[in-house]
Design an enzyme around this catalytic site. Structure first.
Site, PDB file in Angstrom:
ATOM      1  N   THR A 169      36.585  73.487  -3.511  1.00 56.41           N
ATOM      2  CA  THR A 169      37.656  73.611  -2.547  1.00 56.41           C
ATOM      3  C   THR A 169      37.131  73.539  -1.112  1.00 56.41           C
ATOM      4  O   THR A 169      35.976  73.841  -0.874  1.00 56.41           O
ATOM      5  CB  THR A 169      38.261  74.990  -2.842  1.00 56.41           C
ATOM      6  N   ASP A 198      44.590  80.275  -6.348  1.00 56.11           N
ATOM      7  CA  ASP A 198      44.773  81.155  -5.189  1.00 56.11           C
ATOM      8  C   ASP A 198      45.009  80.397  -3.887  1.00 56.11           C
ATOM      9  O   ASP A 198      45.567  80.941  -2.932  1.00 56.11           O
ATOM     10  CB  ASP A 198      43.531  82.038  -5.001  1.00 56.11           C
ATOM     11  N   GLY A 253      36.704  79.761  -5.235  1.00 58.52           N
ATOM     12  CA  GLY A 253      36.168  80.336  -6.467  1.00 58.52           C
ATOM     13  C   GLY A 253      37.221  80.348  -7.547  1.00 58.52           C
ATOM     14  O   GLY A 253      38.200  79.589  -7.477  1.00 58.52           O
ATOM     15  N   ARG A 304      49.121  74.696 -13.657  1.00 64.53           N
ATOM     16  CA  ARG A 304      48.369  75.876 -13.193  1.00 64.53           C
ATOM     17  C   ARG A 304      48.244  75.860 -11.655  1.00 64.53           C
ATOM     18  O   ARG A 304      47.959  74.837 -11.046  1.00 64.53           O
ATOM     19  CB  ARG A 304      46.975  75.882 -13.824  1.00 64.53           C
TER      20      ARG A 304
END
Ligand code: ASP
Length: 362
Positions: free
Chosen positions: A231, A262, A283, A259
């Site tokens: 990311t 965060d 993460g 899905r």
């Protein structure tokens, strides 16, 4: 009135006598001592937790470092010329989205169906305004669509078809889903699916999904898969002292269709408040959502009076588990923090004091 005229006359006389006795060149060579403090700014970026092995080909390491350095210099130039923190984080994340070295935009991870579903968010610490998109498939730069959600709608998060429809209404650049595909990401998907198949064969229980997902996440981010990267995110403090944060991702390799991690969840993967700090995370998204990592870092500062460093350390090392990921953050005084609990995190930072770093491992 009389005093006023007298003061003006004295100033004029002083100026005239100065001109008469000092040549212009001397005046230019000796400017008055600087009495103002130069405007302060700070910027930090990440290109994901999970690193390439230290013995990777030199060109591969250099390519990542060059990508980070380029994005950093763009952000630095913008802040130094007075751009806002929000404009800067959006511009920097767009650069990283267009760079195939990272898992956002071009080079995004594949989901288990071999497609890309992209998530992004942005937050303005001055106003607490925020925007996010989840599961977009054809938006070239998801962070800019997130910004439009923030500025053009009363909402914070748009997802899937609704977000795509909004993209059409906003006339943002669109691309076919394959635009985001790279051979490297395809290899990663193949490896994750192979590992998953092996684990599934071994597993006695048929309801093992969370464990499968963790295995995939771990495999995707570990050195076992060549060139795993993550990311992207950018956090900035501008010369007016305003904070902002933006994050963008293709998510986890082999993730289930639909899905959402965060990254587009304000308070989990992204947060910014001038009252405390701005944060961007990377993460295993599920962990960052469970522990509302980005907001908790800010909350501990606001409610407990902790420093950014202490607060972030608590979340990364006491709350999250080893290998869960990392964060970048800046507090309202311009202090920069880059922390991770795995082997490394692609990261770079710079500030108006002349500090500038680009790092991958410890
Ligand atoms: N946090 C991202 C997600 O879970 C992935 C990453 O940062 O590597 O979607």
């Amino acid at each position: 009135m009389k005093t006023h005229v007298l003061v003006m006359a004295m100033a004029l006389l002083a100026a005239m006598s100065g001109c008469a006795t000092r040549p212009a060149a001397t005046v230019e060579q000796a400017p008055p001592p600087q009495t103002f403090t130069p405007a302060r700014w700070a910027i930090v970026i990440h290109g994901g937790a999970g690193v390439i092995p230290k013995d990777s080909p030199r060109e591969e390491i250099a390519s990542r470092q060059a990508s980070l350095a380029f994005a950093l210099s763009e952000g630095r130039n913008r802040l130094a010329r007075g751009d806002s923190a929000v404009d800067t984080v959006e511009a920097v994340v767009r650069i990283l989205e267009d760079d195939a070295n990272f898992n956002a935009g071009v080079g995004a991870a594949f989901n288990e169906q071999g497609k890309h579903e992209l998530d992004a968010s942005i937050m303005d610490g001055a106003t607490l305004n925020a925007g996010a998109v989840a599961g977009v498939r054809t938006v070239k730069n998801p962070v800019s669509l997130a910004r439009l959600v923030m500025t053009q709608t009363p909402h914070v998060l748009l997802m899937g078809d609704g977000a795509e429809e909004f993209a059409t209404a906003m006339n943002v650049a669109r691309v076919p889903n394959e635009h985001f595909s790279t051979p490297r990401r395809r290899e990663m998907l193949d490896e994750v699916l192979r590992e998953r198949a092996k684990t599934k064969t071994k597993a006695k229980s048929s309801v093992d999904e969370p464990r499968m997902d963790r295995a995939s996440a771990g495999a995707a981010r570990s050195g076992r898969i060549a060139a795993a990267t993550g990311t992207v995110g950018c956090v900035a403090m501008d010369t007016r002292g305003n904070l902002a944060s933006a994050t963008s991702t293709g998510g986890l390799t082999g993730k289930r269709y639909g899905r959402v991690g965060d990254t587009p969840i304000i308070g989990a993967g992204t947060y910014a408040s001038n009252a405390s700090c701005a944060v961007s995370c990377t993460g295993t998204g599920e962990q960052f959502i469970r522990h509302t990592v980005a907001r908790d870092i800010a909350a501990r500062m606001e409610l407990k009076g902790e420093t950014l460093e202490a607060s972030a350390r608590h979340l990364i090392f006491n709350v999250l588990k080893p290998d869960d990921g990392g964060i970048i953050a800046i507090d309202r005084d311009g202090n920069i923090v880059m922390l991770f609990n795995g082997e490394g995190m692609f990261r770079a930072a710079s500030d108006s004091g002349g500090m500038s770093v680009v790092k991958i491992w410890e």
